[in-house]
Structure formats: structure tokens, C-alpha cells
Write an enzyme that holds these catalytic residues in place. Structure first.
Site, PDB file in Angstrom:
ATOM      1  N   GLU A  91       0.856  -1.184   0.000  1.00  0.00           N
ATOM      2  CA  GLU A  91       0.000   0.000   0.000  1.00  0.00           C
ATOM      3  C   GLU A  91       0.893   1.235   0.000  1.00  0.00           C
ATOM      4  O   GLU A  91       1.851   1.313   0.771  1.00  0.00           O
ATOM      5  CB  GLU A  91      -0.905   0.009   1.228  1.00  0.00           C
ATOM      6  CG  GLU A  91      -1.781   1.247   1.367  1.00  0.00           C
ATOM      7  CD  GLU A  91      -2.689   1.178   2.591  1.00  0.00           C
ATOM      8  OE1 GLU A  91      -3.057   0.049   2.992  1.00  0.00           O
ATOM      9  OE2 GLU A  91      -3.006   2.243   3.148  1.00  0.00           O
TER      10      GLU A  91
ATOM     11  N   GLU B 203      -2.605  11.424   3.379  1.00  0.00           N
ATOM     12  CA  GLU B 203      -3.671  11.267   4.364  1.00  0.00           C
ATOM     13  C   GLU B 203      -3.644  12.487   5.277  1.00  0.00           C
ATOM     14  O   GLU B 203      -2.574  12.988   5.624  1.00  0.00           O
ATOM     15  CB  GLU B 203      -3.480  10.012   5.204  1.00  0.00           C
ATOM     16  CG  GLU B 203      -3.622   8.722   4.451  1.00  0.00           C
ATOM     17  CD  GLU B 203      -3.540   7.523   5.385  1.00  0.00           C
ATOM     18  OE1 GLU B 203      -4.599   6.987   5.736  1.00  0.00           O
ATOM     19  OE2 GLU B 203      -2.408   7.153   5.769  1.00  0.00           O
TER      20      GLU B 203
END
Length: 425
Positions: A171, A176
Site C-alpha cells: 500500500e 492522508e
């Protein structure tokens, strides 16, 4: 300071991804390494755009279904509070060139969540089954929402997640943001043995108390074999290589697909509170993926590398097996290379070739009749590596020599200067 455990998101109930494992990951602290080496003075070739969505269209219309699929459902694994809805209810174009992902405190569909009747709705999109990429530049220009409990993200998952599960799939979290850190975004890698709270990453904080919700910002990774570099508005804030993993497996040399979402609540951001204003909106101006590989019609020109010297066909000979070397740039045909739409690098009517199709460190490269084999396939990512995907190795100057006649070879990609090239056309 983030909490000691920051679980991640779950790929939801699309038929094509039902087999995917639940995800529990999150950013981990780490000091950013020095910025990647600056490019040489020669102008790099324009990158070829391999995926782009500018989100142009009438206000209220849904995203392009040929590029994106919309996930539906909730996420017990992170204890997120939202239900991701289908259609354009929570993900729609605004008619001004933006995608708007909206989180609302509502439940008109009477959706059920892990905790009971859902309190919030939002949206999550991905390109699984429609687009995946290996290497290149992946970027988006976005304006994040503000407020406690808001969790916007722009990220990628390994295309093989349905076969190997997570975290073996890998990932790449490009951006974020959690609402209680309005001035900071995080970039993180997750893989086997370094997932969840053990993800490898760093944060980037705006100066002077600015908040990311105040304006649009561009979030990007430049991704090449054995190296990923994160930037915000062009400012590099971390670079990660296998050396950062402490001997654990690097799983980032394969295709990944792209995800956009806006979560509400969860272990890491915490739940909304009385200070949180709804609706919250993530605005996305564009998403673009680009690579220099296979750029058609790009013309020909020198490939410059270590010491400002050029990739050269020895003696300008056209015989099969002629060595390829480093030499003073002189403008001759022996130094004019073109990047073919078929993944080849060509000069003097022939192809750059890995001798005998070998994959070992130190295998020489040479000129050879173009034959369509994997020995003649080259990827030219934006990070300025030239990579033979079959070997997963980089074009390399033997011994890091800058002497005329220094031979070129393939070698495990290290990010060193003797593996950095500028393709000029």
C-alpha cells in the site's frame, strides 16, 4: 504526535474486490531523508500521461465509469462511522472542473453499519480493473475538508491484493490528513511486516500555521524501482528505499491501482464532535499518472548521465553486439536515442539490448536488431531511472566511471548518480 496504533481502511463490497483482505494500517513516524538528487541541467523529456481525470462535466454528474468504480459499504476494521454510497449522491462533479466527495451527517437510505444504524454517508472511488500502473508520477491537486473526525486520503494498493491479500499486496499512501492535524499530511508505505502502526512514513507540515483546508495543494509520489519520493506542491519531504525496511520485503515493483476517499471517524482521526461542521467536502481538481515510458512521436536526442556525458554507440557501429558506453556529448547519430511506443530505446536503427536477455548484475547492454523481446524493453520513469522490467534492474555506468568509453550495464537499482539519466528530445 500520532497515536500508537492507526488502523487503515478496508476495500469494500464491489463484486470485483470481494476477496480482498481487511486493511489495518496507518502512518508511522520517521524523519524525512534528504531530498532526491537534483536533475541535470539538460531539460527532461515531457512525461507521457498514462491516466488522467480532470473532472470536467455538468454539475451533479457522476464520475466517469470507464475510469472509476464506486465502492459501497462500511468499515468495521477501522471503526469508521460512514457508509460509502453508490452513484453520485456523495461523489459528483461540481461543474467547475472538480470532483466533490461529500461527507454528510445523514442516512436517507437507512444503511446499517457495524455499530448499528449509520450516522454518516460519504464516498470512495478506485481504478481497480480499469487502470493500474508500475512506476511513474502519481499526483492529485486537492482541497481537503476541515474538522475533527475528517479523514481524506489519496492512496494506492497492489493490483494483486485479491491473490495475495493485504499487506503482502503493498500500500502506498500518497496523502492522508486527519482533522485534528489541520496543517499536516502523511505519506506512508505498508507491506509485510511493516503495516498498521509499523508503516514506514513521514509527515509534511505547512509553515506559519496554514491549514490544508484553506487552499488547493498538489500531492504526489515519484515512483521508480526501489525508490518512492513524496512531495507537496513540488517540495520533496521524504524518499523511501528498501534500505528503510530493515530487511523486510519491498513489494512496490508491480502494478498498483489508485483510490480516493473521505472517511468519517475511526481509530486514528477519532469521531466527529460538536465542533465538526457537516457537510465536509474533499475537492479534487485532477488526478494524473505519468511516465516517460513509451512516449510516441517524441523524436530523438541525447541521453545524458554521469558527468554530463552521453549514452553512445561505440564507434557509431551498427553491427549486432556493438557495446554501448558513456562518452563526451558530440551530437552525432551514435548519441541520438528515441523512446519507442513499443518500449524500446533506439539508435542507428537498432535497439538497446541486454546481452542474451540475462538478468544478473553486471550484464552488458549493447546494440542489436530490434526483435520485440523483453531484453529490449525499457521503462523510463519520471525519477530518471532507465529500467529493464524483465530484470527489474537499472541502466548503470560500470564502476561509476566518467571516462570516455565507460561501459553501460544493468544493475540493481540503487538511486545513485550512475543510474540517473535525462532523455532529451
Amino acid at each position: 504526535m500520532h497515536p500508537p496504533y492507526s488502523p487503515r481502511r478496508l476495500l469494500l463490497s464491489l463484486a470485483s474486490v470481494l476477496a480482498l483482505a481487511a486493511l489495518t494500517t496507518g502512518p508511522a513516524q520517521g524523519a524525512p531523508p534528504p531530498p532526491a538528487p537534483a536533475p541535470s541541467a539538460a531539460a527532461p523529456a515531457a512525461a507521457a500521461v498514462t491516466f488522467s481525470d480532470e473532472f470536467d462535466g455538468p454539475a451533479g454528474s457522476a464520475v466517469n465509469g470507464s475510469k472509476w468504480q464506486i465502492e459501497t459499504g462500511d468499515n468495521v476494521n477501522n471503526h469508521e462511522r460512514q457508509y460509502y454510497t453508490p452513484g453520485a449522491g456523495n461523489a459528483a462533479l461540481d461543474g467547475r472542473g472538480n470532483l466533490v466527495i461529500t461527507a454528510r451527517r445523514e442516512n436517507p437510505g437507512n444503511y446499517a453499519c457495524w455499530y448499528g444504524r449509520c450516522e454518516y454517508t460519504s464516498a470512495r472511488l478506485n481504478t481497480s480493473g480499469k487502470f493500474a500502473t508500475t512506476y511513474g508520477r502519481v499526483e492529485a491537486r486537492m482541497k481537503v475538508p476541515r474538522g475533527q473526525g475528517m479523514w481524506p486520503a489519496f492512496w494506492m494498493l497492489g493490483n494483486d491484493i485479491g491473490q495475495v491479500g493485504w499487506p503482502a499486496s503493498g500500500e502506498i499512501d500518497i496523502m492522508e490528513n486527519v482533522g485534528f492535524e489541520p496543517s499536516t499530511v502523511h505519506g506512508t508505505l505498508h507491506g509485510p511486516g511493516y503495516s498498521g502502526a509499523g508503516g514506514i512514513g513521514a509527515g509534511y507540515t505547512l509553515p506559519g500555521g496554514q491549514a490544508f483546508a484553506d487552499a488547493f495543494h498538489t500531492f504526489a509520489v515519484d515512483w521508480s524501482p526501489n525508490a518512492i519520493t513524496w512531495s507537496v506542491d513540488g517540495a520533496v519531504y521524504q524518499r523511501r528505499t528498501p534500505a528503510d525496511l530493515g530487511g523486510r520485503q519491498w513489494v512496490f515493483d508491480k502494478p498498483f491501482f489508485v483510490i480516493l476517499n473521505l472517511a468519517v471517524g475511526g481509530y486514528w482521526p477519532g469521531d466527529p464532535d460538536g465542533s465538526t461542521t457537516f457537510p465536509g467536502q474533499l475537492l479534487v481538481d485532477y488526478v494524473r499518472v505519468s511516465s516517460d515510458a513509451g512516449q510516441p512521436g517524441g523524436g530523438s536526442g541525447p541521453v545524458t548521465g554521469l558527468g554530463g556525458k552521453c549514452v553512445d554507440v561505440a564507434g557509431a557501429a551498427t553491427a549486432n553486439g556493438t557495446p554501448v558506453q558513456l562518452y563526451d556529448c558530440n551530437g552525432t547519430a551514435a548519441q541520438r536515442w528515441s523512446v519507442g511506443a513499443d518500449g524500446t530505446l533506439r539508435a542507428l536503427g537498432k535497439c538497446l539490448d541486454v546481452a542474451s536477455g540475462a538478468t544478473a548484475d553486471g550484464t552488458a547492454v549493447r546494440l542489436w536488431d530490434c526483435n520485440g523481446t523483453a531484453a529490449q524493453q525499457w521503462a523510463v520513469p519520471a525519477a530518471r531511472d532507465i529500467v529493464n522490467p524483465q530484470a527489474n534492474k537499472c541502466l548503470d555506468v560500470a564502476g561509476s566511471s566518467t571516462a570516455n568509453g565507460a561501459r553501460l550495464q544493468i544493475w540493481t537499482c540503487t538511486g545513485a548518480a550512475n543510474q540517473k539519466w535525462t532523455v532529451t528530445r
